[in-house]
Design a protein around this motif. Structure first.
Motif, PDB file in Angstrom:
ATOM      1  N   ALA A  26       0.861  -1.181   0.000  1.00  0.00           N
ATOM      2  CA  ALA A  26       0.000   0.000   0.000  1.00  0.00           C
ATOM      3  C   ALA A  26       0.897   1.230   0.000  1.00  0.00           C
ATOM      4  CB  ALA A  26      -0.910   0.013   1.221  1.00  0.00           C
ATOM      5  N   SER A  33       3.478   6.578   8.775  1.00  0.00           N
ATOM      6  CA  SER A  33       2.579   5.442   8.569  1.00  0.00           C
ATOM      7  C   SER A  33       2.468   4.640   9.847  1.00  0.00           C
ATOM      8  CB  SER A  33       3.090   4.526   7.456  1.00  0.00           C
ATOM      9  OG  SER A  33       3.186   5.222   6.231  1.00  0.00           O
ATOM     10  N   VAL A  35       1.684   0.990  10.716  1.00  0.00           N
ATOM     11  CA  VAL A  35       1.615  -0.318  10.073  1.00  0.00           C
ATOM     12  C   VAL A  35       1.237  -1.357  11.114  1.00  0.00           C
ATOM     13  CG1 VAL A  35       2.870  -2.049   8.746  1.00  0.00           C
ATOM     14  CG2 VAL A  35       3.355   0.384   8.393  1.00  0.00           C
ATOM     15  N   ILE A  65      -1.918   1.264   7.617  1.00  0.00           N
ATOM     16  CA  ILE A  65      -1.768   0.136   6.701  1.00  0.00           C
ATOM     17  C   ILE A  65      -1.840  -1.144   7.520  1.00  0.00           C
ATOM     18  CG2 ILE A  65      -0.239  -1.017   5.061  1.00  0.00           C
ATOM     19  CD1 ILE A  65       1.018   1.840   4.614  1.00  0.00           C
TER      20      ILE A  65
END
Length: 117
Positions: A26, A33, A35, A65
């Motif tokens: 992604a 981010s 994750v 994500i």
């Protein structure tokens, strides 16, 4: 993202692995981010998903994500993921700046995100 699991990743910036769209599956966030490694029958993963989505929605340029650990065993092994949920906080360059195993508290996610942006 407290305790030993929440510490900054060891080593200089140049030695830390960088995770990009190819590894994550992604597009990473512009600023940072969140994750999340999850598994299908993990109850805490559902709550973690909700917390991380809320935090990502609060801060411009932050992506959440979620990665299915069972589908990405290569990445799980490479990153030393031992349980789900595990959350990695990445900076804008894709370097891991924090990691924690287990369901995080929202306030801890916000604080860890502060280290990345």
């Amino acid at each position: 993202m407290d305790g030993q699991a929440g510490r900054p990743e060891d080593g200089p910036d140049s030695a830390r692995p960088r995770l990009g769209a190819a590894e994550l599956g992604a597009e990473p966030g512009e600023r940072a981010s969140l994750v999340q490694f999850s598994s299908a029958f993990c109850q805490p993963c559902r709550a973690t998903r909700r917390i991380l989505a809320e935090v990502a929605a609060m801060v411009d340029g932050v992506a959440h994500i979620e990665i299915d650990a069972e589908e990405r065993l290569d990445l799980v092994r490479a990153l030393g993921i031992e349980k789900t949920p595990t959350v990695l906080v990445l900076d804008s360059a894709g370097r891991i700046v924090r990691r924690a195993a287990g369901m995080p508290r929202k306030v801890d996610v916000i604080a860890a995100l502060g280290a990345a942006v």
